[in-house]
Design a protein around this motif. Structure first.
Motif, PDB file in Angstrom:
ATOM      1  N   ILE A  14      38.071  55.523  11.964  1.00 12.45           N
ATOM      2  CA  ILE A  14      38.276  54.506  11.788  1.00 12.45           C
ATOM      3  C   ILE A  14      38.413  53.528  13.713  1.00 12.45           C
ATOM      4  CG2 ILE A  14      40.409  55.247  10.259  1.00 12.45           C
ATOM      5  CD1 ILE A  14      42.032  55.423  12.427  1.00 12.45           C
ATOM      6  N   THR A  15      38.682  51.883  12.784  1.00 11.74           N
ATOM      7  CA  THR A  15      38.261  51.849  14.405  1.00 11.74           C
ATOM      8  C   THR A  15      39.728  50.100  14.239  1.00 11.74           C
ATOM      9  OG1 THR A  15      37.451  50.681  16.505  1.00 11.74           O
ATOM     10  CG2 THR A  15      36.772  50.244  14.322  1.00 11.74           C
ATOM     11  N   GLY A  16      40.143  49.699  15.189  1.00 11.36           N
ATOM     12  CA  GLY A  16      40.901  48.390  16.123  1.00 11.36           C
ATOM     13  C   GLY A  16      41.551  48.877  16.902  1.00 11.36           C
ATOM     14  N   THR A  17      42.669  48.205  17.304  1.00  8.44           N
ATOM     15  CA  THR A  17      43.223  47.773  18.028  1.00  8.44           C
ATOM     16  C   THR A  17      44.128  48.412  18.196  1.00  8.44           C
ATOM     17  OG1 THR A  17      45.522  46.484  16.934  1.00  8.44           O
ATOM     18  CG2 THR A  17      43.544  44.961  18.169  1.00  8.44           C
ATOM     19  N   PRO A  18      44.744  49.080  19.190  1.00  8.40           N
ATOM     20  CA  PRO A  18      45.901  50.464  19.830  1.00  8.40           C
ATOM     21  C   PRO A  18      47.013  49.841  18.047  1.00  8.40           C
ATOM     22  CG  PRO A  18      45.515  49.968  22.080  1.00  8.40           C
ATOM     23  CD  PRO A  18      45.225  48.277  20.273  1.00  8.40           C
ATOM     24  N   GLU A  19      47.840  48.908  17.345  1.00  5.89           N
ATOM     25  CA  GLU A  19      48.395  48.707  16.867  1.00  5.89           C
ATOM     26  C   GLU A  19      47.560  48.937  15.564  1.00  5.89           C
ATOM     27  OE1 GLU A  19      49.295  47.264  19.985  1.00  5.89           O
ATOM     28  OE2 GLU A  19      47.875  46.781  19.447  1.00  5.89           O
ATOM     29  N   LEU A  42      36.494  55.072  19.251  1.00  2.13           N
ATOM     30  CA  LEU A  42      36.315  54.191  20.674  1.00  2.13           C
ATOM     31  C   LEU A  42      35.493  53.798  21.286  1.00  2.13           C
ATOM     32  CD1 LEU A  42      40.000  55.433  21.735  1.00  2.13           C
ATOM     33  CD2 LEU A  42      39.501  53.635  19.662  1.00  2.13           C
ATOM     34  N   SER A  43      34.296  53.825  20.539  1.00  2.00           N
ATOM     35  CA  SER A  43      33.467  53.556  21.197  1.00  2.00           C
ATOM     36  C   SER A  43      31.618  52.296  20.997  1.00  2.00           C
ATOM     37  CB  SER A  43      32.679  55.507  21.778  1.00  2.00           C
ATOM     38  OG  SER A  43      32.411  56.021  19.858  1.00  2.00           O
ATOM     39  N   CYS A  44      31.990  51.424  20.403  1.00  2.75           N
ATOM     40  CA  CYS A  44      31.166  50.923  19.492  1.00  2.75           C
ATOM     41  C   CYS A  44      30.484  50.345  20.660  1.00  2.75           C
ATOM     42  CB  CYS A  44      31.839  50.490  18.423  1.00  2.75           C
ATOM     43  SG  CYS A  44      30.289  49.248  17.480  1.00  2.75           S
ATOM     44  N   PRO A  45      29.377  50.330  20.829  1.00  2.00           N
ATOM     45  CA  PRO A  45      28.765  49.279  22.171  1.00  2.00           C
ATOM     46  C   PRO A  45      28.417  48.023  21.953  1.00  2.00           C
ATOM     47  CG  PRO A  45      27.183  50.806  21.034  1.00  2.00           C
ATOM     48  CD  PRO A  45      28.407  50.997  20.409  1.00  2.00           C
ATOM     49  N   ASN A  46      28.611  47.077  20.476  1.00  7.45           N
ATOM     50  CA  ASN A  46      28.228  46.273  19.635  1.00  7.45           C
ATOM     51  C   ASN A  46      28.641  45.455  19.253  1.00  7.45           C
ATOM     52  OD1 ASN A  46      25.668  47.919  19.811  1.00  7.45           O
ATOM     53  ND2 ASN A  46      25.496  47.980  17.785  1.00  7.45           N
ATOM     54  N   ILE A  47      30.061  45.085  19.632  1.00  7.89           N
ATOM     55  CA  ILE A  47      30.919  44.559  19.660  1.00  7.89           C
ATOM     56  C   ILE A  47      30.855  43.530  20.941  1.00  7.89           C
ATOM     57  CG2 ILE A  47      33.798  44.296  19.270  1.00  7.89           C
ATOM     58  CD1 ILE A  47      31.522  45.344  16.992  1.00  7.89           C
ATOM     59  N   LYS A  98      34.011  43.090  23.169  1.00 11.61           N
ATOM     60  CA  LYS A  98      35.136  44.398  23.364  1.00 11.61           C
ATOM     61  C   LYS A  98      34.107  45.914  23.738  1.00 11.61           C
ATOM     62  CE  LYS A  98      37.736  41.403  19.653  1.00 11.61           C
ATOM     63  NZ  LYS A  98      37.794  42.143  18.428  1.00 11.61           N
ATOM     64  N   PRO A  99      34.552  45.832  25.122  1.00  9.55           N
ATOM     65  CA  PRO A  99      33.651  47.053  25.601  1.00  9.55           C
ATOM     66  C   PRO A  99      34.554  48.258  25.000  1.00  9.55           C
ATOM     67  CG  PRO A  99      34.470  46.168  27.569  1.00  9.55           C
ATOM     68  CD  PRO A  99      34.856  45.104  26.065  1.00  9.55           C
ATOM     69  N   PRO A 100      33.579  49.280  24.709  1.00  8.65           N
ATOM     70  CA  PRO A 100      34.170  50.680  23.790  1.00  8.65           C
ATOM     71  C   PRO A 100      35.238  50.947  25.101  1.00  8.65           C
ATOM     72  CG  PRO A 100      31.985  50.825  23.800  1.00  8.65           C
ATOM     73  CD  PRO A 100      32.381  49.656  25.384  1.00  8.65           C
ATOM     74  N   PRO A 101      36.937  51.363  24.255  1.00  9.96           N
ATOM     75  CA  PRO A 101      37.830  51.078  24.758  1.00  9.96           C
ATOM     76  C   PRO A 101      38.033  52.504  25.679  1.00  9.96           C
ATOM     77  CG  PRO A 101      38.377  50.620  22.622  1.00  9.96           C
ATOM     78  CD  PRO A 101      37.024  51.036  23.144  1.00  9.96           C
ATOM     79  N   LEU A 144      39.084  61.688  19.015  1.00 15.71           N
ATOM     80  CA  LEU A 144      38.269  60.474  19.088  1.00 15.71           C
ATOM     81  C   LEU A 144      37.402  60.452  19.334  1.00 15.71           C
ATOM     82  CD1 LEU A 144      40.142  60.279  22.136  1.00 15.71           C
ATOM     83  CD2 LEU A 144      40.945  59.647  20.198  1.00 15.71           C
ATOM     84  N   LYS A 145      36.093  59.596  19.442  1.00 21.51           N
ATOM     85  CA  LYS A 145      34.884  59.451  19.075  1.00 21.51           C
ATOM     86  C   LYS A 145      34.717  58.920  20.405  1.00 21.51           C
ATOM     87  CE  LYS A 145      30.792  58.388  16.566  1.00 21.51           C
ATOM     88  NZ  LYS A 145      29.368  57.802  15.279  1.00 21.51           N
ATOM     89  N   THR A 146      33.851  59.472  21.526  1.00 25.37           N
ATOM     90  CA  THR A 146      33.195  58.428  22.239  1.00 25.37           C
ATOM     91  C   THR A 146      31.826  58.221  22.671  1.00 25.37           C
ATOM     92  OG1 THR A 146      32.512  61.144  23.048  1.00 25.37           O
ATOM     93  CG2 THR A 146      35.124  59.845  23.228  1.00 25.37           C
ATOM     94  N   PRO A 147      31.999  57.290  23.484  1.00 23.64           N
ATOM     95  CA  PRO A 147      30.335  57.095  24.109  1.00 23.64           C
ATOM     96  C   PRO A 147      29.550  58.313  25.122  1.00 23.64           C
ATOM     97  CG  PRO A 147      31.802  56.069  25.522  1.00 23.64           C
ATOM     98  CD  PRO A 147      32.667  56.934  24.307  1.00 23.64           C
ATOM     99  N   PRO A 148      28.715  57.654  25.093  1.00 21.99           N
ATOM    100  CA  PRO A 148      28.154  58.246  25.902  1.00 21.99           C
ATOM    101  C   PRO A 148      28.584  58.219  27.914  1.00 21.99           C
ATOM    102  CG  PRO A 148      26.268  57.457  24.767  1.00 21.99           C
ATOM    103  CD  PRO A 148      28.020  56.967  24.397  1.00 21.99           C
ATOM    104  N   TYR A 149      28.623  59.545  28.098  1.00 25.05           N
ATOM    105  CA  TYR A 149      29.018  58.761  29.492  1.00 25.05           C
ATOM    106  C   TYR A 149      27.977  59.436  30.186  1.00 25.05           C
ATOM    107  CZ  TYR A 149      34.004  59.148  27.980  1.00 25.05           C
ATOM    108  OH  TYR A 149      34.866  59.175  27.460  1.00 25.05           O
ATOM    109  N   THR A 150      27.850  59.220  31.103  1.00 24.13           N
ATOM    110  CA  THR A 150      27.060  58.530  32.252  1.00 24.13           C
ATOM    111  C   THR A 150      26.612  59.141  33.797  1.00 24.13           C
ATOM    112  OG1 THR A 150      26.798  56.241  33.222  1.00 24.13           O
ATOM    113  CG2 THR A 150      25.706  57.841  30.740  1.00 24.13           C
ATOM    114  N   TYR A 151      28.343  59.681  34.286  1.00 29.01           N
ATOM    115  CA  TYR A 151      29.134  59.718  35.712  1.00 29.01           C
ATOM    116  C   TYR A 151      30.245  60.571  35.357  1.00 29.01           C
ATOM    117  CZ  TYR A 151      30.428  55.498  35.987  1.00 29.01           C
ATOM    118  OH  TYR A 151      31.125  54.132  35.503  1.00 29.01           O
TER     119      TYR A 151
END
Length: 313
Positions: A101-106, A131-136, A139-142, A167-174
Motif C-alpha cells: 500500500i501507499t499514500g499519505t501518512p493518514e 515509501l519508495s517509488c521514484p516516479n511520482i 513527491k520524493p520517496p518518504p 516498509l519498502k525502502t528505496p536504494p540508499y547510496t550513502y
C-alpha cells in the motif's frame, strides 16, 4: 511485533506483474512461491495513464525500466481478490499475502487498519507500506526523509494493529540515508516487522536511436527516450540485474544495522533487486534476507521463473 518467515523464502515483489486476479492466482497456485505480494495500491486507486505510465524490458542482463505510479485498482480490489483466490482453491490458505500500500501518512494508516480488520477474520496477511517509488512528480520517496518517515510511523504506532507491518525502502547510496531509516525504526522499536529492500533506482533513462541525421557534412545520431513519463523526460526507475549489486549492498547493510541494535534484531529483511536465478537468490539469503522478492525476472519469464530459481544446481 510479529516475527515473519517464508517457506520457501522466495516470492514476487510488488510490480506490474501482480496487478490482476489472474496474476495473483498464478502466483498463489505456484508451489515454488512462499508468499504473494500485491501490486502497490492506494485506498482509491491510482490514475494510471498508459500513455505516460510505461515499462520496458531488456536482455543481457535482464533489466527493466518503468515510469509507473501505482495500481489503478484500489486496496479493496486486492483484499477482495485475496479472498477470492483462496476460495477458488477450496482449501485453507497455504501462504501469506503481502498487501502493498501507499499514500499519505493518514491514508496509509487507514489502509493498514482496513487490512488489519480483514486479517482478524482469519486471513494470513502482511502489509507493506511502499515509501519508495521514484516516479511520482513532486513527491520524493518518504523513506529518504526522517521527518516524513516518522510521520508515517507515528500514525501507525497509534493503531495497535496485529497485522505485521513492513516498509519498502528505496536504494540508499550513502551512510546518512541508512541512518535515517535506523533512527526512525529506533523511535518506534516494536512497530515494524520487516523491511523490503530495495525498490527501483530512480533518475534512470534509456535512449533509443532513430535513423541518424546529417549534420555539417557528417552524421549525428539523434536519440529519443524509450519511454514516456509524467514529466515528459522518459526518466524512471531502473530494476533487474543492473541494480543487483546495489540491492545486495542495501540488504547487507540494513541487516547488519538491525543486528547491531538489540531492539531491532527481530525485524526481517526481504531482499529485492535483480534476482533471476539460483545464484542471485542464494546471494540474498547469504547476507541475511529472510525472503527474496522477484519482479523484473517475473515480468520477463513468467511465474515459471520461481521453479527455475529453486531447481537450478
Amino acid at each position: 511485533m510479529p516475527r515473519v518467515t517464508f517457506r520457501p523464502p522466495l516470492f514476487n515483489s510488488a510490480s506490474p506483474w501482480a496487478t490482476t486476479k489472474t496474476d495473483l492466482q498464478d502466483l498463489y497456485n505456484s508451489p515454488f512461491t512462499g508468499a504473494v505480494t500485491t501490486r502497490t495500491s492506494l485506498l482509491a486507486g491510482f490514475p494510471h495513464n498508459p500513455s505516460i505510465h510505461q515499462h520496458t524490458l531488456f536482455d543481457s542482463p535482464t533489466t527493466s525500466l518503468n515510469t509507473y505510479g501505482y495500481s489503478p485498482y484500489p486496496l479493496k480490489f486486492y483484499l477482495d481478490t485475496v479472498k477470492s483466490v483462496i476460495a477458488d482453491t477450496g482449501k485453507p490458505q497455504t501462504k501469506p499475502f503481502i498487501i502493498s500500500i501507499t499514500g499519505t501518512p493518514e491514508e496509509v494508516a487507514e489502509a493498514v487498519a482496513v487490512v488489519n480488520d480483514v486479517a482478524k477474520t482469519g486471513y494470513d496477511l502482511l502489509v507493506e507500506a511502499n515509501l519508495s517509488c521514484p516516479n511520482i512528480p513532486d513527491k520524493p520517496p518518504p523513506a529518504y526523509s526522517l521527518p516524513e518517515l516518522k510521520a508515517y510511523l507515528d500514525l501507525l504506532s497509534k493503531l495497535k494493529a496485529g497485522v505485521p507491518i513492513g516498509l519498502k525502502t528505496p536504494p540508499y547510496t550513502y551512510d546518512a540515508q541508512f541512518q535515517v531509516l535506523l533512527s526512525a525504526l529506533k523511535a518506534y522499536p516494536s512497530l515494524v516487522s520487516f523491511i523490503t529492500s530495495t525498490n527501483t533506482l530512480g533518475s534512470s533513462l534509456h535512449l533509443s536511436s532513430p535513423p541518424s541525421l546529417a549534420v555539417s557534412g557528417g552524421r549525428r545520431v539523434v536519440y529519443q527516450s524509450t519511454l514516456s513519463s509524467p514529466s515528459g523526460t522518459g526518466i524512471g526507475g531502473l530494476g533487474g540485474a543492473s541494480i543487483h549489486w546495489l540491492s545486495l549492498g542495501n540488504v547487507s547493510t540494513i541487516r547488519r544495522m538491525l543486528d547491531q541494535a538489540q531492539e531491532l534484531k527481530d525485524i526481517a529483511v526481504i531482499g529485492v533487486g535483480g534476482v533471476g536465478d539460483r545464484e542471485g537468490w542464494e546471494r540474498m539469503l547469504s547476507i541475511g534476507a529472510e525472503g527474496v522478492g522477484v519482479a523484473t525476472a517475473l515480468g520477463k519469464n513468467g511465474v515459471g521463473v520461481f521453479a527455475k530459481i529453486l531447481s537450478e544446481d
